[in-house]
Design a protein around this motif. Structure first.
Motif, mmCIF file in Angstrom:
data_model
loop_
_atom_site.group_PDB
_atom_site.id
_atom_site.type_symbol
_atom_site.label_atom_id
_atom_site.label_comp_id
_atom_site.label_asym_id
_atom_site.label_seq_id
_atom_site.Cartn_x
_atom_site.Cartn_y
_atom_site.Cartn_z
ATOM 1 N N ALA A 144 21.810 7.913 30.582
ATOM 2 C CA ALA A 144 22.058 8.305 29.146
ATOM 3 C C ALA A 144 22.371 7.291 28.189
ATOM 4 O O ALA A 144 22.323 7.512 26.863
ATOM 5 C CB ALA A 144 23.575 8.937 29.278
ATOM 6 N N GLU A 145 22.454 5.854 28.861
ATOM 7 C CA GLU A 145 22.975 5.065 27.833
ATOM 8 C C GLU A 145 21.900 3.879 27.466
ATOM 9 O O GLU A 145 21.537 2.979 26.452
ATOM 10 C CB GLU A 145 24.407 4.173 28.110
ATOM 11 C CG GLU A 145 25.214 5.236 28.124
ATOM 12 C CD GLU A 145 25.650 5.692 26.526
ATOM 13 O OE1 GLU A 145 25.394 4.972 25.704
ATOM 14 O OE2 GLU A 145 26.243 6.801 26.617
ATOM 15 N N ARG A 182 17.809 13.892 28.781
ATOM 16 C CA ARG A 182 17.717 13.619 27.204
ATOM 17 C C ARG A 182 17.359 14.917 26.638
ATOM 18 O O ARG A 182 17.937 15.439 25.358
ATOM 19 C CB ARG A 182 16.807 12.525 26.864
ATOM 20 C CG ARG A 182 16.834 12.288 25.226
ATOM 21 C CD ARG A 182 15.884 10.879 25.023
ATOM 22 N NE ARG A 182 14.823 11.262 25.524
ATOM 23 C CZ ARG A 182 13.872 10.185 25.606
ATOM 24 N NH1 ARG A 182 14.240 9.023 25.447
ATOM 25 N NH2 ARG A 182 12.686 10.456 26.237
ATOM 26 N N PHE A 183 16.229 15.636 26.829
ATOM 27 C CA PHE A 183 15.890 16.895 26.454
ATOM 28 C C PHE A 183 16.968 17.910 26.660
ATOM 29 O O PHE A 183 17.208 18.628 25.424
ATOM 30 C CB PHE A 183 14.650 17.353 27.430
ATOM 31 C CG PHE A 183 14.309 18.777 27.221
ATOM 32 C CD1 PHE A 183 13.549 19.468 26.021
ATOM 33 C CD2 PHE A 183 14.492 19.726 28.527
ATOM 34 C CE1 PHE A 183 13.176 20.625 26.117
ATOM 35 C CE2 PHE A 183 13.928 21.099 28.140
ATOM 36 C CZ PHE A 183 13.435 21.500 27.039
ATOM 37 N N GLN A 184 17.296 18.198 27.564
ATOM 38 C CA GLN A 184 18.920 19.193 27.890
ATOM 39 C C GLN A 184 19.822 18.965 26.748
ATOM 40 O O GLN A 184 20.290 19.747 26.176
ATOM 41 C CB GLN A 184 19.328 19.068 29.117
ATOM 42 C CG GLN A 184 18.511 20.048 29.932
ATOM 43 C CD GLN A 184 18.328 21.440 29.809
ATOM 44 O OE1 GLN A 184 19.328 21.948 29.152
ATOM 45 N NE2 GLN A 184 17.109 22.180 30.354
ATOM 46 N N ARG A 185 20.216 17.444 26.455
ATOM 47 C CA ARG A 185 21.252 17.121 25.602
ATOM 48 C C ARG A 185 20.672 17.519 24.229
ATOM 49 O O ARG A 185 21.748 17.939 23.513
ATOM 50 C CB ARG A 185 21.312 15.552 25.757
ATOM 51 C CG ARG A 185 22.411 15.155 24.914
ATOM 52 C CD ARG A 185 23.095 13.602 25.599
ATOM 53 N NE ARG A 185 21.901 12.678 25.429
ATOM 54 C CZ ARG A 185 21.258 12.061 26.290
ATOM 55 N NH1 ARG A 185 21.559 12.330 27.688
ATOM 56 N NH2 ARG A 185 20.423 11.198 26.219
ATOM 57 N N ALA A 186 19.695 17.283 23.950
ATOM 58 C CA ALA A 186 19.064 17.565 22.741
ATOM 59 C C ALA A 186 18.967 19.042 22.245
ATOM 60 O O ALA A 186 19.651 19.632 21.326
ATOM 61 C CB ALA A 186 17.578 17.062 22.543
ATOM 62 N N LEU A 187 18.614 19.754 23.440
ATOM 63 C CA LEU A 187 18.768 21.423 23.348
ATOM 64 C C LEU A 187 20.325 21.836 22.804
ATOM 65 O O LEU A 187 20.215 22.679 22.054
ATOM 66 C CB LEU A 187 18.303 21.874 24.461
ATOM 67 C CG LEU A 187 16.632 22.090 24.513
ATOM 68 C CD1 LEU A 187 16.421 22.965 25.839
ATOM 69 C CD2 LEU A 187 15.908 22.303 23.353
ATOM 70 N N GLY A 188 21.242 21.251 23.653
ATOM 71 C CA GLY A 188 22.604 21.709 23.409
ATOM 72 C C GLY A 188 22.863 21.469 22.152
ATOM 73 O O GLY A 188 23.574 22.115 21.197
ATOM 74 N N LEU A 189 22.627 20.171 21.445
ATOM 75 C CA LEU A 189 22.917 19.839 19.950
ATOM 76 C C LEU A 189 22.248 20.502 19.031
ATOM 77 O O LEU A 189 22.816 20.986 18.300
ATOM 78 C CB LEU A 189 22.488 18.391 19.859
ATOM 79 C CG LEU A 189 23.323 17.331 20.465
ATOM 80 C CD1 LEU A 189 22.835 15.789 20.471
ATOM 81 C CD2 LEU A 189 24.848 17.252 20.042
ATOM 82 N N ALA A 190 21.034 20.943 19.238
ATOM 83 C CA ALA A 190 20.146 22.005 18.631
ATOM 84 C C ALA A 190 20.831 23.151 18.354
ATOM 85 O O ALA A 190 20.775 24.011 17.214
ATOM 86 C CB ALA A 190 18.794 21.708 18.574
ATOM 87 N N ARG A 191 21.016 23.628 19.648
ATOM 88 C CA ARG A 191 21.788 25.081 19.820
ATOM 89 C C ARG A 191 22.802 25.367 19.036
ATOM 90 O O ARG A 191 23.411 26.414 18.549
ATOM 91 C CB ARG A 191 21.735 25.580 21.036
ATOM 92 C CG ARG A 191 20.407 25.931 21.792
ATOM 93 C CD ARG A 191 20.494 26.060 23.333
ATOM 94 N NE ARG A 191 19.418 26.461 23.676
ATOM 95 C CZ ARG A 191 18.873 26.062 25.215
ATOM 96 N NH1 ARG A 191 19.590 25.464 25.897
ATOM 97 N NH2 ARG A 191 17.766 26.619 25.487
#
Length: 227
Positions: A144-145, A182-191
């Protein structure tokens, strides 16, 4: 709107457990399942199936009258329970009896007879849980980092060994795992409603175009359609 009544439960030791049921009078329902690094164990009247980990979008078909009780393993935690490395299950939907033989049929029958099928499946899984590879937590946190090389250096192992152990634990090499997380992290932020340019930056993409390309690759459609 999802007509299956999908419901997710917090379940210590697992990513979650969940249930879904499609009423007899409903039409067939197809859900797009996206890569998340997890493995699911799904009970239906037809038996128990192991799903994932996936590298791309997978259609999941529910038929009228079908019920599902399931548990979801967090990334890297399924192999000790299932008895096989995660890369043996990648992009697969595998009947549990191929892994456990007659024990899978006995478990399916016990879950079918239980008043609370989800709880019965959770209890059976917990009875088989063992320690995951100790690299699982540090690899997830490190990717993640930083880069794959950064993670290997921090763990004091070579990149080849990191890849081998990542395949067995997660079903992915570390670079693919990093993309999926990273994809799942981005989807959470976008949602949550964040502007896509800010989401891309916060999730660690080079720019919004990079984010859009990865969503098309991993989800099979543009991010705005997906949301």
């Amino acid at each position: 709107m999802n007509p299956t009544g999908y419901r997710e439960y917090r379940t210590p030791g697992l990513a979650c457990s969940w249930t879904a049921a499609l009423p007899p009078g409903a039409g067939q329902f197809v859900q797009r399942v996206l890569p998340d690094g997890c493995v699911d164990l799904l009970w239906t009247a037809g038996g128990i199936v192991v799903a994932g980990p996936d590298t791309g979008p997978m259609p999941a078909v529910m038929r009228p009258g079908e019920e599902i009780a399931a548990v979801r393993f967090a990334p890297g935690t399924a192999p000790p329970v299932l008895g096989v490395p995660a890369d043996a299950l990648r992009d697969g939907r595998v009947p549990l009896r191929e892994l456990w033989g007659g024990e899978a049929d006995r478990l399916a029958a016990a879950v079918a007879a239980a008043d609370d099928r989800r709880a019965a499946l959770v209890a059976a899984v917990r009875g088989r849980m063992g320690p995951a590879d100790p690299l699982v937590g540090p690899v997830v946190a490190g990717l993640a980092e930083g880069s794959v090389r950064d993670v290997a250096d921090a763990l004091g192992i070579g990149e080849r060994q990191l890849r081998r152990r990542s395949l067995a634990a997660f079903g992915y090499g570390p670079k693919t795992l990093q993309r999926v997380l990273r994809f799942q992290r981005a989807l959470g932020l976008a949602r949550a409603g964040g502007p896509l340019a800010e989401v891309a930056f916060a999730a660690g993409y080079a720019d919004q175009a990079h984010f859009a390309h990865e969503v098309r690759d991993l989800a099979g459609e543009p991010v705005r359609n997906l949301l």
